[in-house]
Enzyme design. Structure first.
Site, PDB file in Angstrom:
ATOM      1  N   ASP A  29       0.179 -13.302  -1.020  1.00 34.81           N
ATOM      2  CA  ASP A  29      -1.020 -12.481  -1.017  1.00 34.81           C
ATOM      3  C   ASP A  29      -2.230 -13.417  -0.915  1.00 34.81           C
ATOM      4  OD1 ASP A  29      -2.787 -10.302  -1.447  1.00 34.81           O
ATOM      5  OD2 ASP A  29      -2.774 -10.704  -3.608  1.00 34.81           O
ATOM      6  N   ARG A  30      -3.346 -12.934  -0.382  1.00 31.01           N
ATOM      7  CA  ARG A  30      -4.515 -13.803  -0.202  1.00 31.01           C
ATOM      8  C   ARG A  30      -5.398 -13.849  -1.453  1.00 31.01           C
ATOM      9  NH1 ARG A  30      -9.529 -12.338   3.718  1.00 31.01           N
ATOM     10  NH2 ARG A  30     -10.327 -11.589   1.716  1.00 31.01           N
ATOM     11  N   ASP A  31      -5.970 -12.686  -1.796  1.00 30.32           N
ATOM     12  CA  ASP A  31      -6.975 -12.647  -2.864  1.00 30.32           C
ATOM     13  C   ASP A  31      -6.308 -12.674  -4.229  1.00 30.32           C
ATOM     14  OD1 ASP A  31      -9.073 -12.397  -0.951  1.00 30.32           O
ATOM     15  OD2 ASP A  31      -8.584 -10.278  -0.754  1.00 30.32           O
ATOM     16  N   HIS A  39     -13.445  -9.366  -4.318  1.00 32.50           N
ATOM     17  CA  HIS A  39     -13.577  -7.931  -4.046  1.00 32.50           C
ATOM     18  C   HIS A  39     -14.321  -7.693  -2.734  1.00 32.50           C
ATOM     19  CE1 HIS A  39     -11.740  -6.725  -7.775  1.00 32.50           C
ATOM     20  NE2 HIS A  39     -12.450  -7.651  -8.381  1.00 32.50           N
ATOM     21  N   THR A  70      -1.875  -9.789   3.724  1.00 35.09           N
ATOM     22  CA  THR A  70      -3.038  -9.312   2.980  1.00 35.09           C
ATOM     23  C   THR A  70      -3.507  -7.938   3.460  1.00 35.09           C
ATOM     24  OG1 THR A  70      -5.313  -9.891   2.318  1.00 35.09           O
ATOM     25  CG2 THR A  70      -4.625 -10.602   4.503  1.00 35.09           C
ATOM     26  N   HIS A 111      -6.297  -1.295   7.721  1.00 43.16           N
ATOM     27  CA  HIS A 111      -6.346   0.172   7.683  1.00 43.16           C
ATOM     28  C   HIS A 111      -6.460   0.717   6.276  1.00 43.16           C
ATOM     29  CE1 HIS A 111      -4.028  -0.826  11.445  1.00 43.16           C
ATOM     30  NE2 HIS A 111      -5.034  -0.115  11.896  1.00 43.16           N
ATOM     31  N   CYS A 124      -1.082   3.287   7.237  1.00 44.90           N
ATOM     32  CA  CYS A 124      -0.367   2.279   8.036  1.00 44.90           C
ATOM     33  C   CYS A 124       0.845   1.756   7.270  1.00 44.90           C
ATOM     34  CB  CYS A 124      -1.315   1.137   8.363  1.00 44.90           C
ATOM     35  SG  CYS A 124      -0.558  -0.184   9.321  1.00 44.90           S
ATOM     36  N   ARG A 127       0.406  -1.546   5.297  1.00 51.98           N
ATOM     37  CA  ARG A 127      -0.406  -1.687   4.084  1.00 51.98           C
ATOM     38  C   ARG A 127       0.505  -1.714   2.860  1.00 51.98           C
ATOM     39  NH1 ARG A 127      -5.369  -1.323   1.697  1.00 51.98           N
ATOM     40  NH2 ARG A 127      -5.376  -0.242  -0.315  1.00 51.98           N
ATOM     41  N   LYS A 128       0.430  -2.821   2.080  1.00 51.43           N
ATOM     42  CA  LYS A 128       1.176  -2.881   0.821  1.00 51.43           C
ATOM     43  C   LYS A 128       0.691  -1.734  -0.075  1.00 51.43           C
ATOM     44  CE  LYS A 128      -0.417  -7.088   0.453  1.00 51.43           C
ATOM     45  NZ  LYS A 128      -0.800  -8.431  -0.079  1.00 51.43           N
ATOM     46  N   ASP A 153      -0.793 -10.573  -6.976  1.00 46.63           N
ATOM     47  CA  ASP A 153      -1.436 -10.318  -8.270  1.00 46.63           C
ATOM     48  C   ASP A 153      -1.614  -8.830  -8.537  1.00 46.63           C
ATOM     49  OD1 ASP A 153      -3.408  -9.815  -6.418  1.00 46.63           O
ATOM     50  OD2 ASP A 153      -5.006 -10.753  -7.592  1.00 46.63           O
TER      51      ASP A 153
HETATM   52 ZN    ZN Z   1      -2.386  -1.529   9.163  1.00 46.27          ZN
END
Ligand code: ZN
Length: 200
Positions: A29-31, A39, A70, A111, A124, A127-128, A153
């Site tokens: 994950d990125r953030d 944020h 991400t 998305h 989508c 999207r996690k 996280d």
């Molecule tokens: Zn997407």
């Protein structure tokens, strides 16, 4: 609804012959894992690598493909453009490259089902907590999910990892523990040591 992955950015760096045989990957994950969570980060100047990330990625790279995954619904919400997001990711990759760290791929989903921009408003599959990004990478590089790891996280990261059939580790303080995580580590460095101990 499944969208064609034409909007998502996929950048492959894994052209070295020795990487072709790697069947295990760390999904990052990125953030909150690679960079500080601002944020809806919308400016290159806000990129702040977390402590120990460079060292951890250098240690993992010989053994695992490194794939960032991400959610960036700020695009769908109209908070920043897809072009700005690409600038941010180019700058992040450049910071890594300056320190001789290279990711194999970068996936992002811009998305959201409740977006404000019609062209990005969609439920989508990338999207996690959905595992679409991970499943795409598993197929692309013939990865063995049982030997991969998802690091994040948020519960959504843990669920995406589970959905793709891989152990999922929470990164963060003790109170960030998720009932969906296989383990929790304070930072990427600690998680890297645990994953390297399991790397075949
Ligand atoms: Zn997407």
């Amino acid at each position: 609804m499944t969208l064609a992955p034409d909007i998502q950015q996929v950048t492959a760096f894994g052209s070295q012959p020795r990487r072709d045989s790697l069947r295990q990957a760390v999904f990052l994950d990125r953030d909150g894992v690679l960079i500080r969570d601002k944020h809806y980060l919308s400016a290159v100047a806000g990129i702040e690598l977390l402590p120990g990330v460079i060292e951890a990625l250098r240690a993992l790279a010989p053994h695992f493909r490194l794939i960032m995954v991400t959610n960036q619904s700020g695009v769908a919400r109209g908070l920043f453009s897809a072009a700005r997001l690409a600038q941010i990711h180019d700058a992040l990759l450049a910071q890594f490259a300056q320190q001789d760290v290279h990711l194999d791929a970068l996936y992002c989903c811009p998305h959201h089902r409740d977006g404000t921009l019609a062209s990005y408003t969609a439920a989508c599959a990338w999207r996690k907590p959905q595992p679409g990004m991970l499943l795409h990478a598993i197929e692309k590089w013939a990865l063995d999910p049982a030997r991969c790891f998802m690091l994040g996280d948020q519960d959504s990261d843990m669920l995406a990892g589970q959905g793709a059939g891989m152990p999922s580790f929470m990164i963060g303080p003790e109170q960030a523990a998720s009932k969906h995580a296989h383990a929790r580590y304070a930072d990427l460095g600690q998680a890297a040591r645990a994953m390297l101990a399991h790397a075949g």
